[in-house]
Scaffold this motif. Structure first.
Motif, PDB file in Angstrom:
ATOM      1  N   PRO A 161      -5.690  20.311 -10.761  1.00  0.00           N
ATOM      2  CA  PRO A 161      -5.687  21.402 -11.734  1.00  0.00           C
ATOM      3  C   PRO A 161      -4.948  21.011 -13.015  1.00  0.00           C
ATOM      4  O   PRO A 161      -4.054  20.165 -12.986  1.00  0.00           O
ATOM      5  CB  PRO A 161      -4.971  22.544 -11.014  1.00  0.00           C
ATOM      6  CG  PRO A 161      -4.315  21.947  -9.836  1.00  0.00           C
ATOM      7  CD  PRO A 161      -4.970  20.666  -9.532  1.00  0.00           C
TER       8      PRO A 161
ATOM      9  N   ALA B  44      -4.808  26.472 -14.633  1.00  0.00           N
ATOM     10  CA  ALA B  44      -5.512  25.900 -13.488  1.00  0.00           C
ATOM     11  C   ALA B  44      -6.991  26.288 -13.478  1.00  0.00           C
ATOM     12  O   ALA B  44      -7.814  25.571 -12.921  1.00  0.00           O
ATOM     13  CB  ALA B  44      -4.840  26.343 -12.188  1.00  0.00           C
ATOM     14  N   ILE B  45      -7.348  27.427 -14.078  1.00  0.00           N
ATOM     15  CA  ILE B  45      -8.741  27.875 -13.993  1.00  0.00           C
ATOM     16  C   ILE B  45      -9.482  27.651 -15.301  1.00  0.00           C
ATOM     17  O   ILE B  45     -10.572  28.175 -15.495  1.00  0.00           O
ATOM     18  CB  ILE B  45      -8.838  29.359 -13.569  1.00  0.00           C
ATOM     19  CG1 ILE B  45      -8.060  30.246 -14.512  1.00  0.00           C
ATOM     20  CG2 ILE B  45      -8.370  29.563 -12.151  1.00  0.00           C
ATOM     21  CD1 ILE B  45      -8.349  31.724 -14.306  1.00  0.00           C
TER      22      ILE B  45
ATOM     23  N   ASP C  64       1.766  33.896 -11.663  1.00  0.00           N
ATOM     24  CA  ASP C  64       0.535  33.871 -12.441  1.00  0.00           C
ATOM     25  C   ASP C  64      -0.577  33.149 -11.688  1.00  0.00           C
ATOM     26  O   ASP C  64      -1.420  32.501 -12.289  1.00  0.00           O
ATOM     27  CB  ASP C  64       0.778  33.238 -13.812  1.00  0.00           C
ATOM     28  CG  ASP C  64       1.461  31.895 -13.685  1.00  0.00           C
ATOM     29  OD1 ASP C  64       1.667  31.453 -12.542  1.00  0.00           O
ATOM     30  OD2 ASP C  64       1.785  31.294 -14.706  1.00  0.00           O
ATOM     31  N   SER C  65      -0.547  33.231 -10.361  1.00  0.00           N
ATOM     32  CA  SER C  65      -1.678  32.711  -9.591  1.00  0.00           C
ATOM     33  C   SER C  65      -2.032  33.742  -8.527  1.00  0.00           C
ATOM     34  O   SER C  65      -1.403  34.788  -8.421  1.00  0.00           O
ATOM     35  CB  SER C  65      -1.322  31.366  -8.950  1.00  0.00           C
ATOM     36  OG  SER C  65      -0.324  31.561  -7.985  1.00  0.00           O
ATOM     37  N   GLU C  66      -3.040  33.442  -7.771  1.00  0.00           N
ATOM     38  CA  GLU C  66      -3.456  34.425  -6.779  1.00  0.00           C
ATOM     39  C   GLU C  66      -4.224  33.739  -5.661  1.00  0.00           C
ATOM     40  O   GLU C  66      -4.936  32.772  -5.881  1.00  0.00           O
ATOM     41  CB  GLU C  66      -4.342  35.482  -7.445  1.00  0.00           C
ATOM     42  CG  GLU C  66      -4.773  36.583  -6.508  1.00  0.00           C
ATOM     43  CD  GLU C  66      -5.125  37.872  -7.248  1.00  0.00           C
ATOM     44  OE1 GLU C  66      -4.324  38.300  -8.079  1.00  0.00           O
ATOM     45  OE2 GLU C  66      -6.194  38.401  -6.979  1.00  0.00           O
TER      46      GLU C  66
ATOM     47  N   GLN D 193      -7.327  25.726  -7.298  1.00  0.00           N
ATOM     48  CA  GLN D 193      -8.780  25.806  -7.529  1.00  0.00           C
ATOM     49  C   GLN D 193      -9.558  25.318  -6.315  1.00  0.00           C
ATOM     50  O   GLN D 193     -10.477  24.513  -6.430  1.00  0.00           O
ATOM     51  CB  GLN D 193      -9.164  24.982  -8.749  1.00  0.00           C
ATOM     52  CG  GLN D 193      -9.113  25.791 -10.032  1.00  0.00           C
ATOM     53  CD  GLN D 193     -10.219  25.386 -10.964  1.00  0.00           C
ATOM     54  OE1 GLN D 193     -10.285  24.256 -11.388  1.00  0.00           O
ATOM     55  NE2 GLN D 193     -11.110  26.314 -11.279  1.00  0.00           N
TER      56      GLN D 193
ATOM     57  N   TRP E 244      -9.607  31.724  -1.389  1.00  0.00           N
ATOM     58  CA  TRP E 244      -9.569  31.147  -2.735  1.00  0.00           C
ATOM     59  C   TRP E 244      -8.124  31.013  -3.162  1.00  0.00           C
ATOM     60  O   TRP E 244      -7.323  31.928  -2.951  1.00  0.00           O
ATOM     61  CB  TRP E 244     -10.353  32.048  -3.683  1.00  0.00           C
ATOM     62  CG  TRP E 244      -9.927  31.987  -5.118  1.00  0.00           C
ATOM     63  CD1 TRP E 244      -9.132  32.899  -5.766  1.00  0.00           C
ATOM     64  CD2 TRP E 244     -10.287  31.003  -6.082  1.00  0.00           C
ATOM     65  NE1 TRP E 244      -8.981  32.533  -7.066  1.00  0.00           N
ATOM     66  CE2 TRP E 244      -9.679  31.366  -7.298  1.00  0.00           C
ATOM     67  CE3 TRP E 244     -11.053  29.848  -6.046  1.00  0.00           C
ATOM     68  CZ2 TRP E 244      -9.818  30.621  -8.452  1.00  0.00           C
ATOM     69  CZ3 TRP E 244     -11.185  29.121  -7.206  1.00  0.00           C
ATOM     70  CH2 TRP E 244     -10.580  29.497  -8.398  1.00  0.00           C
TER      71      TRP E 244
ATOM     72  N   LEU F 138      -8.455  35.065 -11.907  1.00  0.00           N
ATOM     73  CA  LEU F 138      -7.520  34.468 -10.963  1.00  0.00           C
ATOM     74  C   LEU F 138      -7.911  34.776  -9.528  1.00  0.00           C
ATOM     75  O   LEU F 138      -7.553  34.066  -8.606  1.00  0.00           O
ATOM     76  CB  LEU F 138      -6.104  34.988 -11.227  1.00  0.00           C
ATOM     77  CG  LEU F 138      -5.377  34.420 -12.433  1.00  0.00           C
ATOM     78  CD1 LEU F 138      -4.052  35.114 -12.601  1.00  0.00           C
ATOM     79  CD2 LEU F 138      -5.164  32.934 -12.275  1.00  0.00           C
TER      80      LEU F 138
ATOM     81  N   PRO G 121      -0.177  24.923 -14.130  1.00  0.00           N
ATOM     82  CA  PRO G 121       0.057  26.114 -13.327  1.00  0.00           C
ATOM     83  C   PRO G 121      -0.598  27.345 -13.941  1.00  0.00           C
ATOM     84  O   PRO G 121      -0.966  27.337 -15.120  1.00  0.00           O
ATOM     85  CB  PRO G 121       1.581  26.233 -13.345  1.00  0.00           C
ATOM     86  CG  PRO G 121       1.970  25.629 -14.652  1.00  0.00           C
ATOM     87  CD  PRO G 121       0.948  24.575 -14.966  1.00  0.00           C
ATOM     88  N   GLY G 122      -0.718  28.381 -13.143  1.00  0.00           N
ATOM     89  CA  GLY G 122      -1.177  29.676 -13.655  1.00  0.00           C
ATOM     90  C   GLY G 122      -2.568  29.632 -14.222  1.00  0.00           C
ATOM     91  O   GLY G 122      -3.503  29.116 -13.612  1.00  0.00           O
ATOM     92  N   LEU G 123      -2.711  30.182 -15.437  1.00  0.00           N
ATOM     93  CA  LEU G 123      -4.029  30.309 -16.054  1.00  0.00           C
ATOM     94  C   LEU G 123      -4.617  28.950 -16.385  1.00  0.00           C
ATOM     95  O   LEU G 123      -5.840  28.788 -16.418  1.00  0.00           O
ATOM     96  CB  LEU G 123      -3.927  31.143 -17.330  1.00  0.00           C
ATOM     97  CG  LEU G 123      -3.756  32.634 -17.138  1.00  0.00           C
ATOM     98  CD1 LEU G 123      -3.654  33.321 -18.479  1.00  0.00           C
ATOM     99  CD2 LEU G 123      -4.922  33.210 -16.365  1.00  0.00           C
TER     100      LEU G 123
ATOM    101  N   VAL H  59      -0.212  39.194 -16.945  1.00  0.00           N
ATOM    102  CA  VAL H  59      -1.246  38.290 -16.444  1.00  0.00           C
ATOM    103  C   VAL H  59      -2.163  39.023 -15.447  1.00  0.00           C
ATOM    104  O   VAL H  59      -3.235  38.529 -15.116  1.00  0.00           O
ATOM    105  CB  VAL H  59      -0.580  37.043 -15.818  1.00  0.00           C
ATOM    106  CG1 VAL H  59      -0.058  37.327 -14.447  1.00  0.00           C
ATOM    107  CG2 VAL H  59      -1.517  35.862 -15.821  1.00  0.00           C
TER     108      VAL H  59
ATOM    109  N   SER I 272      -6.113  30.144  -6.596  1.00  0.00           N
ATOM    110  CA  SER I 272      -6.341  29.887  -8.022  1.00  0.00           C
ATOM    111  C   SER I 272      -5.477  28.736  -8.524  1.00  0.00           C
ATOM    112  O   SER I 272      -5.873  28.021  -9.435  1.00  0.00           O
ATOM    113  CB  SER I 272      -6.064  31.145  -8.832  1.00  0.00           C
ATOM    114  OG  SER I 272      -4.695  31.258  -9.117  1.00  0.00           O
TER     115      SER I 272
END
Lengths: 277, 378
Positions: free
Chosen positions: A55, A62-63, B103-105, B123, B118, A157, A58-60, A238, B120
């Motif tokens: 990734p 990663a996507i 800030d992840s899930e 990924q 899943w 997320l 971290p956090g956003l 977030v 996040s």
């Protein structure tokens, strides 16, 4: 006798002139241009990170791969802790303290415009410019994101993919939520601005406040204090990237910022009303 | 002059209003007046809970954890502090659980045929057969774990078993997630030596499912742990919630269903015999005791290192040689007695006593009971 009746300037013209006044300052133009660089630089940085293994961060981050519409949201959250409060504080500082420094505030106070109305116009200028700056960052971020990472929808997320329309909706929601938070800071900055003649003092005091709040938010021994700190609500924003959208925390942080706006504007009004002519 | 005074007063009111707003926001949500519900006996309430039909619902569960358990990486819901999770079920096997953390899930979706997980931050999507989360599901759906042949008889037996060691009472009514509930209180009988004071279960008046469970210990008013709904919508849930399509960029893995080989089985059986797990005491004072072979501890360390290499535990250090005994010693305090010496790890709801020779005793009991129990381990 009739010649002495004061004719009131139309409100629309006053608001327009205030905006023109802010936009005509060179530093505003330079500031807005450098704000546009933030999403571009963040996008390029992430573009290199995505190429690596695993990734992008971290956090956003990663996507973000193949998911360009996340970039405006990512950039706004990146700018919220320091950059956007600074931007809000600069305009708030120019609004009252800056005018006082140039001696033009005195002229405005004796003009046939009520002091509350004067404060309203100044607050309108700061609020509009903040919204404009946040929207500008998001707009440049969306373009940069789609160019660099592509993507018609938005991966949340939670692992679900939103349609293009819903993704735009989330970006607009992020713009509004972030703007209200910056308004909260800027309102307090405006109150400080009403108390001093030095714009630098306003900026320094506001940034010091934001940093102290962030530091206070780190200590778990002070967790009784955290619900009062405007900075502690920023991490929870977030939530806007989760699906289904959890609204409770977002309402709460917006209400918190609204309380800061009410307090800041009231203090500014109190100071302005008692200021000597 | 007068106008200025009006402005100042109005502004002062504004400041006070803003400050009051901040105070209101910081206050925990008010519970509101207790609802008036028909009286119900504790026995009938417990029986109805055990016989409750699983319902379709969606909601948010708040987890307030003050157990004093060391932090577990990636799952804030298990560590100390407040966190929440979101859960939806259609009451017929489809399930969605979301675990937000920072800030992840992580999202679990069980669509009836396939279960997906899943993450996040990584990924990744893990694909598993349906029902994989059955045991991991928080026990809030009111679903009886083992379907009894005669639920009424079974529930009576359970009630009788509970009442042997506890006083079961209905302590009025309350509101949880804006739904009327009965407060069921399980108090250990005075002869019990447990460190727990009481367990409070808020039972939904209509659905008869537990909506909130709080564990209270001796000496404090605040619960040591509380799990409860903060938001609950009963009724059919949006079907799209129970569908999951792996996102384009995600890495999908499908772990092979592990069928233990004969070798593994034999090893497991041997380990089981060696460990000689036993239950000492009864009721609230149950102590689980066992003898953990030294190499099992080393094996645990290896397992953890494997996890570290996979990046799951990266916050806890990178694959250095883990000294399990040292780690245990850090977590607890050294105790010794006629039974030997070891480490006592206490949490607010009980303790674990780990002797240096591998004997282990754990239970929701004070230190002395653990010491007595470990002396009985052969």
């Amino acid at each position: 006798m009739s010649a002495l009746v004061a004719t009131r300037a139309p409100l629309g013209r006053q608001l327009r002139s205030e905006l023109r006044w802010i936009l005509r300052r060179p530093r505003t133009v330079i500031g807005l241009a450098s704000l546009c660089l933030v999403p571009i630089l963040a996008g390029i940085g992430l573009w290199f990170a995505v190429d690596g293994e695993g990734p992008a961060g971290p956090g956003l981050a990663a996507i973000i791969s193949g998911n360009g519409l996340v970039l405006p949201v990512f950039t706004l959250f990146l700018a919220l802790p320091l950059l956007l409060p600074l931007v809000g504080a600069i305009w708030a500082a120019d609004g009252l303290a800056g005018e006082a420094q140039h001696g033009t505030l005195r002229g405005l106070m004796i003009s046939p415009v009520g002091r509350i109305r004067l404060l309203g116009i100044k607050a309108f200028g700061v609020a509009t410019m903040t919204l404009f700056a946040v929207t500008l960052i998001a707009f440049v971020g969306a373009i940069t994101g789609v160019v660099l990472f592509g993507g018609e929808g938005m991966l949340t997320l939670s692992g679900s993919t939103l349609s293009f329309g819903a993704a735009l909706g989330r970006i607009v929601l992020t713009i509004l939520l972030v703007t209200v938070q910056v308004w909260g800071v800027a309102a307090v900055a405006l109150a400080i601005s009403a108390c001093t003649e030095h714009p630098l003092v306003v900026m320094a005091a506001t940034m010091a406040g934001v940093i102290v709040f962030a530091v206070l938010g780190v200590f778990s021994a002070l967790d009784w204090l955290h619900p009062y700190l405007i900075t502690s609500a920023w991490e929870g924003l977030v939530d806007v990237m989760r699906d289904p959208l959890p609204t409770e925390g977002l309402w709460r942080s917006t209400a918190l910022a609204a309380c800061y706006i009410v307090i800041g504007m009231s203090l500014a009004a109190m100071r302005l009303a008692t200021k000597d002519n | 002059m007068n106008r200025r005074r009006v402005t100042v007063v109005a502004a002062a009111v504004g400041v006070v209003a803003g400050a009051t707003g901040l105070g209101l926001l910081a206050m925990p949500a008010g519970a509101g007046p207790a609802p008036v519900l028909p009286d119900v006996s504790a026995e009938a309430l417990v029986e109805s809970v055990l016989n409750a039909k699983p319902a379709a619902f969606g909601g948010t569960v708040d987890v307030d954890n003050d157990l004093g358990i060391p932090a577990i990486g990636g799952v804030p819901q298990l560590s100390d502090g407040a966190s929440n999770l979101r859960i939806w079920t259609d009451g017929a096997g489809k399930l969605r659980v979301q675990l937000p953390s920072g800030d992840s899930e992580r999202t679990f979706v069980d669509d009836g045929q396939t279960a997906w997980m899943w993450d996040s931050a990584e990924q990744t999507v893990t694909k598993m057969p349906h029902g994989s989360f059955e045991h991991g599901e928080p026990d809030l759906s009111g679903e009886p774990k083992a379907a009894p042949t005669d639920p009424v008889t079974l529930s009576r037996q359970v009630v009788a078993a509970i009442q042997e060691y506890s006083d079961v009472t209905v302590d009025g009514t309350a509101r949880v997630a804006n739904r009327p509930v009965y407060e069921l209180v399980l108090t250990p009988k005075p002869t019990e030596k447990t460190v727990l004071r009481e367990v409070r279960v808020a039972v939904d008046a209509e659905l008869r499912v537990p909506l909130r469970v709080a564990v209270l210990t001796n000496g404090t008013d605040a619960p040591a742990a509380q799990v409860g709904f903060s938001e609950l919508n009963v009724g059919p849930q949006d079907a799209s919630l129970f569908a999951f399509t792996p996102p384009a960029g995600a890495k999908v893995t499908e772990p092979e269903v592990e069928k233990p080989s004969a070798e593994d089985k034999a090893a497991a059986e041997q380990a089981f015999t060696e460990a000689n797990p036993q239950v000492i005491g009864e009721g609230w004072d149950v102590v689980l005791a066992a003898r953990v072979p030294q190499d099992a501890l080393t094996g645990l360390a290896d397992l953890q290192q494997q996890g570290q290499r996979e990046g799951r535990w990266q916050e806890h250090g990178q694959g250095e040689d883990v000294d399990v005994q040292g780690l245990i010693k850090q977590l607890g305090k050294q105790v010794s007695g006629a039974w030997g010496s070891g480490t006592l790890i206490t949490t607010r709801v009980g303790g674990v006593l780990i002797a240096d020779d591998g004997r282990v005793a754990a239970g929701a009991v004070p230190e002395q009971v653990l010491v007595d129990a470990i002396g009985q381990v052969k």
